[in-house]
Design an enzyme around this catalytic site. Structure first.
Site, PDB file in Angstrom:
ATOM      1  N   TRP B 174       0.855  -1.175   0.000  1.00 38.75           N
ATOM      2  CA  TRP B 174       0.000   0.000   0.000  1.00 38.75           C
ATOM      3  C   TRP B 174       0.898   1.233   0.000  1.00 38.75           C
ATOM      4  CZ3 TRP B 174      -1.925   2.716   4.845  1.00 38.75           C
ATOM      5  CH2 TRP B 174      -2.939   3.646   4.542  1.00 38.75           C
ATOM      6  N   ASP B 255      -0.435  -5.524   9.445  1.00 41.37           N
ATOM      7  CA  ASP B 255      -1.419  -4.528   9.042  1.00 41.37           C
ATOM      8  C   ASP B 255      -2.682  -5.303   8.712  1.00 41.37           C
ATOM      9  OD1 ASP B 255      -1.560  -1.853   6.519  1.00 41.37           O
ATOM     10  OD2 ASP B 255      -3.050  -2.632   7.905  1.00 41.37           O
ATOM     11  N   LYS B 291     -13.248  -0.867   6.423  1.00 39.26           N
ATOM     12  CA  LYS B 291     -13.910  -1.693   5.424  1.00 39.26           C
ATOM     13  C   LYS B 291     -14.871  -2.685   6.037  1.00 39.26           C
ATOM     14  CE  LYS B 291     -10.137  -0.267   3.073  1.00 39.26           C
ATOM     15  NZ  LYS B 291      -9.072   0.567   3.686  1.00 39.26           N
TER      16      LYS B 291
END
Lengths: 442, 448
Positions: B174, B255, B291
């Protein structure tokens, strides 16, 4: 260039540099330690001291005395000493629920409607700088977060420039600039002899700072002292800052809360902007809208050209993205709703005046009690002259400790009390405690 | 009035000196520059350059500007319904209504580390209800500003307290990882991860790079649904990775932004994290509820530091406060209160798992539809990876110029690394995307 976080722990890093050559051995030692003796790699981490301000509330909670009084953190309480959610905030939240807003990411710079509203509140809706697109506004995490964005921007674009901070000031200011890697110094501010502003000292220190330094100013209701410059003094401060090419960085955490009037409380900032001076301004809606825990504020840069303002905005975004990506939506929507609706805006103003009014009332009662109980003739009028949520009592650390240990009154060790946590019923008790601590403890 | 006219010469020297970082000259030059600037009525911000748009969030900015009715936003990973609309989960609405109606609720400052109930439940969610680490109070958990905020706090903590603040990031990762860590004070290096040839995991390369990395280095691991590639290690591969990391006494930093979203199962998606914690070793875990609870803009997340002992965890917790206080004092209340309510209430939790599976299933169905559409069009190439990759994103394998072509000709908005967010697709828009991909691939071929 040292990274911001590294600046914080200079001595630890020096130590690491010194043992740099032994890194391989250290690595092996780490490996051996962790796998054989089950020791943590964080074993050396020491227990940090409690935050001097927020730690007060924690201590207060643990106290079981009936007489206890929390005058620590600056959070408004009603006359019944209850936390308060403004009616207009409840209204806004219900409205938001009904309209079924989604929870999509805000842009990095935050909610556009909020940014527009907050700049206009600060500078006035018809302000020329706003009309000319010369104000870069980024939604920030209340005052702290907005100051941190400003500090990080200063570290990047004014490297080596020193920020001058009032002595005393809100304790967290120093932490913010330290963690951002920005050097700071104090300018004289509070005069314990007069329990007022050391104006000469302040002006001398501003004069002696190198040209192009940055001056951190409290827009109104100075924290912790409650001592604000008069309008005439603000003029002179502005003159000098302009002469020295310093940049003003305003911390505006109490707009509307100090005097009850949003416009009056913004007059110091507006004075500077009117002169065409470039300024940074951090805003918070924690107190004036009671949105403490929603973390809603903004960092504004008032810049001499629209082009530069756009570029500054883009760079502020670049600082926010690796910190938290984009700011929380809830508080921003509340503010935008309240400010955007004429009726709710008026209701807000009324509630704000009520809060400011209650504080003025307790100041008066406290002053009356102190004056009547203290027969020595000491002048307690500073209680009336100081502005905003806080009063700097002039009590020293030992005396403040006495307030807590003997009287169960919780306050910060610098002698600051939050009048927002006081009610009329407790004024007499507080007066007794202050007089006892002042005269009987050295 | 102080200050004299400064020659352009002095200004050039000052600028040069600033570039070479000669502090004293730069500082003097800076001050003179500022004096000069005011005299000429220009800004002290004159040297500030326009920053480029964020590569990921900037996609939405560009998409918003496009007037085309057929435009499609496959940039940022935000879930969309079949109708292409953002979704607020039903359980979120219910929890929020409860909260707003609650008379006893106020907006007082939270503790620096945030909502303690949320912290407990969040740790339990990732580590499992029977986690010995939790039972032994070995986990320091702080509420954070979603995943980004948790990573940043972790980085600053490591920079201040860890002997070796250097982190290894998978290639690719990311984009924001590359900014968060250096700004937090942790230098970064890559390790091999994605194999463009197989469009899968370069397992051997990864293990080699981990073995070559120094002892004690911090290793960033995507807990599940790797972003941007969608390529996750298998359980056996995770075992191999764990062994190497532990043998080198490296510190894993997980993460975890998609728990429950990857496979549809919260427990299954926690497998890697739990297997590492089970061996008794330490790790950091950043969690995001953006999310899986659809709480994007509320910024809800947590940083967990699993330590060897309770006293260490307690000291670590106290030091995390020192990182947070000068950054934003305390975290926002609203989103975490919603999340805590859902995690706490048996009914809400159950309904959440159903809605979560619904989102994960819709994404899997989009994968199948896209794959089938490409097959129908006879698009050249092997498109199995569309089905195999996990989570919200597909790493299509399209290159930068193909992506630019798709944006220009078909109004498809995506990141230039070829990543598309499946969550932004619907049955209605899949054909348009397939047409665009087909044209991009065929167009590239014909250019060769």
């Amino acid at each position: 260039m040292a990274s911001p976080a590294a600046c914080r722990n200079v001595s630890a890093r020096l130590l690491k540099a010194l043992v740099g050559r032994q890194e391989a051995r250290l690595g092996n030692a780490l490996k051996a330690m962790s796998t054989t003796t089950n020791v943590s790699r964080f074993e050396q981490v020491t227990m940090a001291p409690a935050d001097p301000i927020l730690g007060v509330s924690e201590a207060f909670k643990r106290d079981e005395s009936e007489k206890k009084l929390n005058l620590g953190v600056g959070a408004y309480r009603t006359e019944d000493l209850q936390p308060m959610v403004l009616e207009v905030v409840k209204k806004a939240e219900r409205k938001m629920l009904e309209s079924g807003e989604n929870k999509e990411y805000l842009p990095i710079e935050g909610l556009a409607a909020f940014n527009k509203a907050t700049a206009e509140l600060l500078l006035g809706a018809d302000n020329a700088a706003i009309k000319e697109n010369r104000v870069a506004t980024i939604q920030g995490l209340s005052g702290t977060g907005s100051l941190r964005l400003g500090a990080a921007f200063i570290q990047r674009y004014f490297p080596g420039t020193t920020v001058y901070i009032s002595n005393p000031t809100w304790g967290n200011h120093m932490n913010i600039f330290n963690d951002a890697g920005v050097p700071w110094k104090h300018y004289r501010y509070f005069d314990p002899k007069t329990v007022g502003l050391d104006f000469e000292g302040m002006m001398a220190d501003i004069e002696n700072a190198p040209d192009g330094s940055i001056m951190l100013l409290h827009g109104c209701a100075h924290n912790p002292t409650g001592v604000d410059p008069t309008p005439e003094q603000w003029e002179k401060i502005a003159d000098l800052i302009e002469k020295k090419n310093h940049m003003a960085f305003f911390d505006v955490a109490y707009q509307g809360f100090a005097s009850g009037s949003l416009d009056q409380d913004a007059s110091s900032v507006r004075r500077f902007v009117e002169r065409g001076m470039e300024v940074l301004v951090a805003q918070s809606y924690s107190k004036n809208l009671g949105l403490y825990a929603e973390r809603i504020g903004a960092i504004n840069a008032v810049v001499s050209s629209a082009d530069a303002a756009a570029r500054v905005r883009s760079q502020l975004k670049r600082i926010a993205r690796p910190m938290y990506s984009n700011p929380p939506c809830h508080g921003a929507r509340i503010v935008a709703n309240v400010v955007g609706d004429a009726k709710m805006f008026d209701e807000w103003r009324a509630e704000m005046q009520e809060m400011a009014g209650r504080i003025k009332t307790v100041r008066q009662r406290l002053f009356d009690e102190l004056s009547s109980k203290d027969k020595s003739g000491k002048d307690w009028s500073f209680v009336l002259k100081q502005i905003g949520m806080f009063s700097f009592t002039g009590l020293n650390k030992a005396q403040s400790d006495n307030m807590t240990n003997k009287w169960h009154i919780y306050m910060t060790k610098d002698g600051r009390i939050s009048l927002a946590g006081l009610n009329l019923a407790k004024c007499e008790y507080l007066a007794d405690a202050i007089i006892d601590s002042y005269y009987n403890v050295q | 009035m102080a200050g004299t006219f400064m020659s352009a010469q002095v200004r050039r020297i000052a600028t040069l000196a600033a570039h070479f970082r000669v502090p004293s000259v730069a500082a003097t030059g800076e001050r003179r520059l500022q004096a000069f600037a005011t005299m000429a009525n220009t800004s002290v911000f004159e040297n500030v350059q326009q920053a480029p748009e964020d590569p990921i969030l900037g996609v939405t900015v560009a998409y918003n500007k496009d007037p085309s009715p057929s435009k499609l936003n496959l940039g940022v990973g935000a879930y969309r319904t079949e109708e292409g609309k953002p979704l607020v989960l039903d359980v979120v609405k219910r929890a929020e209504q409860q909260l707003v109606a609650e008379k006893s609720r106020n907006k007082e400052y939270q503790a620096i580390t945030g909502n303690q109930q949320f912290n407990k439940l969040s740790a339990r969610l990732i580590l499992g209800p029977d986690s010995p680490a939790i039972a032994k109070n070995c986990v320091a958990t702080v509420q954070a500003l979603s995943g980004t905020g948790a990573l940043r706090i972790g980085a600053e903590f490591l920079a201040a307290h860890y002997a070796k603040p250097q982190i290894f990031l998978p290639m690719p990762t990311w984009g924001n990882h590359n900014k968060i860590f250096p700004l937090g004070g942790v230098s970064q290096k890559p390790y091999r991860y994605y194999d463009p040839k197989t469009r899968g995991l370069d397992y051997e390369g990864m293990l080699e790079d981990l073995k070559a990395a120094p002892d004690g280095a911090v290793i960033l691991l995507h807990a599940c649904a790797h972003n941007p590639t969608g390529v996750d290690p298998t359980e056996e591969q995770w075992e191999g990775i764990r062994k190497v990391i532990r043998s080198k006494n490296q510190l894993p930093f997980f993460d975890c932004a998609y728990q429950g979203f990857a496979s549809g199962s919260l427990d299954k998606d926690a497998y890697a994290v739990r297997s590492f914690v089970a061996d008794g070793g330490e790790c950091l875990i950043s969690q995001s509820f953006a999310k899986n609870m659809g709480l994007y803009g509320e910024r809800v997340g947590a940083l967990n530091i699993v330590c060897r002992s309770a006293p260490v965890a307690s000291r670590v917790d106290s030091q995390l406060k020192l990182v947070i206080r000068p950054m934003y004092s305390s975290p926002p209340v609203h989103g975490a209160a919603i999340a805590a309510a859902i995690l706490e209430d048996g009914n809400l939790f159950k309904n959440w798992t159903v809605e979560l599976k619904g989102m994960a299933d819709r994404i899997i169905s989009m994968r199948h539809q896209l794959y089938d559409a490409l097959q129908e069009r006879g698009t050249p190439g092997d498109w199995d990876h569309v089905l195999k990759q996990i989570g919200m994103f597909t790493f299509t394998g399209l290159n930068k110029s193909q992506v630019e072509f798709m944006t220009r000709e078909y109004h498809i908005y995506m990141t230039s690394d070829g990543r598309i967010s499946m969550a932004g697709l619907s049955s209605r828009t899949v054909p348009h995307l397939a047409d665009a991909m087909h044209a991009a691939v065929v167009g590239a071929k014909s250019k060769v």
